[in-house]
Design a protein around this motif. Structure first.
Motif, short mmCIF file in Angstrom:
data_model
loop_
_atom_site.label_atom_id
_atom_site.label_comp_id
_atom_site.label_asym_id
_atom_site.label_seq_id
_atom_site.Cartn_x
_atom_site.Cartn_y
_atom_site.Cartn_z
N LYS A 269 0.82 -1.23 0.00
CA LYS A 269 0.00 0.00 0.00
C LYS A 269 0.84 1.26 0.00
O LYS A 269 0.42 2.29 -0.51
CB LYS A 269 -0.95 -0.02 1.19
CG LYS A 269 -0.29 0.02 2.55
CD LYS A 269 -1.29 -0.28 3.67
CE LYS A 269 -1.52 -1.75 3.82
NZ LYS A 269 -2.43 -2.13 4.88
N ASP B 129 -4.90 -5.94 -0.19
CA ASP B 129 -5.26 -5.52 1.16
C ASP B 129 -6.70 -6.00 1.43
O ASP B 129 -7.58 -5.81 0.59
CB ASP B 129 -5.18 -3.98 1.22
CG ASP B 129 -4.70 -3.50 2.57
OD1 ASP B 129 -4.68 -4.30 3.51
OD2 ASP B 129 -4.35 -2.31 2.66
N SER B 130 -6.94 -6.60 2.60
CA SER B 130 -8.22 -7.28 2.81
C SER B 130 -9.41 -6.31 2.73
O SER B 130 -10.45 -6.66 2.16
CB SER B 130 -8.22 -7.99 4.16
OG SER B 130 -7.97 -7.07 5.19
N GLU B 131 -9.24 -5.09 3.26
CA GLU B 131 -10.35 -4.12 3.24
C GLU B 131 -10.68 -3.72 1.80
O GLU B 131 -11.84 -3.60 1.43
CB GLU B 131 -9.98 -2.87 4.05
CG GLU B 131 -9.77 -3.11 5.54
CD GLU B 131 -8.42 -3.72 5.87
OE1 GLU B 131 -7.61 -3.97 4.94
OE2 GLU B 131 -8.15 -3.96 7.05
N ASN C 2 -1.95 2.36 9.77
CA ASN C 2 -2.32 1.42 8.71
C ASN C 2 -3.65 1.84 8.07
O ASN C 2 -3.79 1.84 6.85
CB ASN C 2 -2.40 0.00 9.27
CG ASN C 2 -2.72 -1.02 8.19
OD1 ASN C 2 -2.10 -1.01 7.13
ND2 ASN C 2 -3.70 -1.87 8.43
N LYS C 3 -4.62 2.22 8.92
CA LYS C 3 -5.92 2.63 8.37
C LYS C 3 -5.78 3.96 7.63
O LYS C 3 -6.45 4.19 6.62
CB LYS C 3 -6.95 2.71 9.48
CG LYS C 3 -8.35 2.32 9.12
CD LYS C 3 -8.48 1.00 8.36
CE LYS C 3 -7.84 -0.18 9.01
NZ LYS C 3 -7.98 -1.45 8.27
N GLU D 252 -4.56 3.21 4.39
CA GLU D 252 -5.62 2.53 3.62
C GLU D 252 -6.67 3.52 3.10
O GLU D 252 -7.26 3.29 2.05
CB GLU D 252 -6.26 1.43 4.47
CG GLU D 252 -5.31 0.25 4.67
CD GLU D 252 -5.93 -0.89 5.45
OE1 GLU D 252 -7.10 -0.80 5.86
OE2 GLU D 252 -5.23 -1.90 5.64
#
Ligand code: NDP
Ligand code: MG
Length: 395
Positions: free
Chosen positions: A129, A154-156, A221-222, A225
């Motif tokens: 990312k 990325d899972s999201e 991390n978020k 994201e």
């Protein structure tokens, strides 16, 4: 159809090893043709014996030499071509005939090879990312111009990508990224001040590399994201929201303008989004732990606390600033997390350092790749200087 030819960058990491399992379980669909890492040559050597790639690359020249020597000594293996040094990954990606590159190098180091993948007409399945945060405009433009896919790992983002199939792009009202909240979700600011490397590395739901695990503890991390989503789904920041969901079962959601909310659920296992990215647009069987809703006691959601976790606000700030601002956020964070992992700074110093570096940066609008690399280097210097000269939260 012959199997898709796969290049794996970051083969020795958490995502890399899960990817090798996925590829190994689908021999009729996927074939590993090249792999790359930084310095863990012994692990790469074992991977070569098991997967017989045509090429390998190691950024660390000394590691590449040791690998070549080990391969020369082993008469049983078909020797792959070995690329060495910082340019090795890029040269290997350019020279290898492949359908898809899975980018799972951690940090900014992954960017040049990811660009090379799209430039040479390969699809890019992206876990890395940080490279989208640094140069989302360039990567997405390249994918569009070359007619290649940029598929989230990325899972999201995989969850959003899957949920978006339920409606048209102009029917999307917002996307909602879920966050586990990390190990300090319920901690007081005092407890966070005293957090150690060991406690910060204890992630409640996912097992990942060290850097992203610390990013999960700070919620950086978020933040990364949110920026990643802005580029992958071409959405303005105000349409990207974040909600804390400690169980990591609902991987993210899409809200459509008729009020319907569509989401993707599953037990936390990165092999699911990795496999989906590699086999897209088809779904293949995967032996992962099945979700049994009746076995879950509850699924809970809460708003993130901006006071204890300033990273999210910073993400929206750098998106508003645009240009090189997200690059600087990422670079300062990489430097600060590395210093925290060396136990040189306290947990709360990570965000203090990132925030300070971002505030002192003069943004370059619509940057070229060279300007992005220059901003990255300058931010690393500035963050290192801050770390050396600013009193720590822990003292
Ligand atoms: P790890 O730390 O476990 O692995 C990093 C990998 O990158 C290793 O193979 C490492 O090689 C390689 N690498 C690092 N620097 C270089 C370099 N300069 N040149 C070549 N290779 C390099 O990280 P993760 O697997 O956890 O994460 C990888 C990426 O995926 C990150 O961007 C992360 O944010 C993202 N991601 C990870 C998730 C996860 O569940 N782990 C979930 C979602 C996204 P070596 O071992 O030789 O040092
Ligand atoms: Mg994620």
């Amino acid at each position: 159809m012959p199997p898709k030819r796969v290049v794996l960058l970051g083969s020795t990491g958490s995502i890399g090893e899960s990817t090798l399992e996925v590829v190994e379980n689908l021999p009729a669909d996927l074939k590993l043709v090249a792999l790359a890492a930084n310095s863990q040559w012994e692990k790469v050597f074992r991977q070569v014996l098991r997967h017989a790639p045509e090429s390998v690359a190691l950024s660390d020249p000394a590691g590449a030499t040791r690998l070549e020597e080990a391969l020369d000594r082993d008469a049983t293996c078909r020797k792959p071509r070995v690329y060495a040094g910082a340019r090795g990954l890029v040269d290997m990606v350019r020279a290898t005939e492949a359908d898809i590159v899975l980018g799972a190098v951690s940090g900014a180091a992954g960017l040049p090879a990811n660009i090379a993948a799209l430039e040479t007409g390969k699809d890019l399945a992206l876990a890395n990312k940080e490279s989208l945060v640094m140069s989302g405009a360039i990567l997405t433009r390249l994918a569009r111009e070359r007619g290649r896919r940029l598929i989230p790992v990325d899972s999201e983002h995989s969850a959003v990508f899957q949920s978006l199939h339920a409606g048209g792009r102009d029917e999307v009202e917002s996307i909602i990224l879920t966050a586990s909240g990390g190990p300090f979700r319920e901690a007081s600011i005092d407890e966070m001040r005293r957090a150690t490397k060991a406690t910060a590395l204890r992630h409640p739901t996912w097992k990942m590399g060290a850097k992203i695990t610390i990013d999960s503890a700070t919620l950086m991390n978020k933040a990364l994201e949110v920026i990643e989503a802005r580029w992958l789904f071409d959405l303005p920041p105000e349409k990207i929201r974040v909600v804390i969901h400690p169980q990591s079962i609902v991987h993210s959601l899409v809200e459509f303008h008729d009020g319907s909310v569509v989401c993707q659920l599953g037990t936390p296992d990165m092999k699911v989004p990795i496999q989906y990215a590699l086999t897209y647009p088809t779904r293949k069987p995967l032996a992962t732990k099945r979700l049994r809703l009746e076995e879950l006691s509850s699924l809970t959601f809460q708003a993130p606390d901006p006071g204890r976790f300033p990273a999210l606000r910073l993400a929206y700030d750098v998106l508003r600033l645009g240009g090189t601002a997200p690059t600087v956020l990422n670079a300062a964070n990489e430097v600060a997390v590395a210093a925290f992992l060396r136990e040189e700074i306290a947990f709360l110093d990570i965000l203090a350092c990132v925030e300070r570096t971002v505030r002192h940066h003069d943004v370059v609008a619509d940057p070229t790749l060279d300007e992005i690399f220059a901003a990255d280097a300058a931010a690393r210097d500035a963050a290192s200087h801050t770390i050396q000269t600013t009193p720590s939260h822990s003292r």
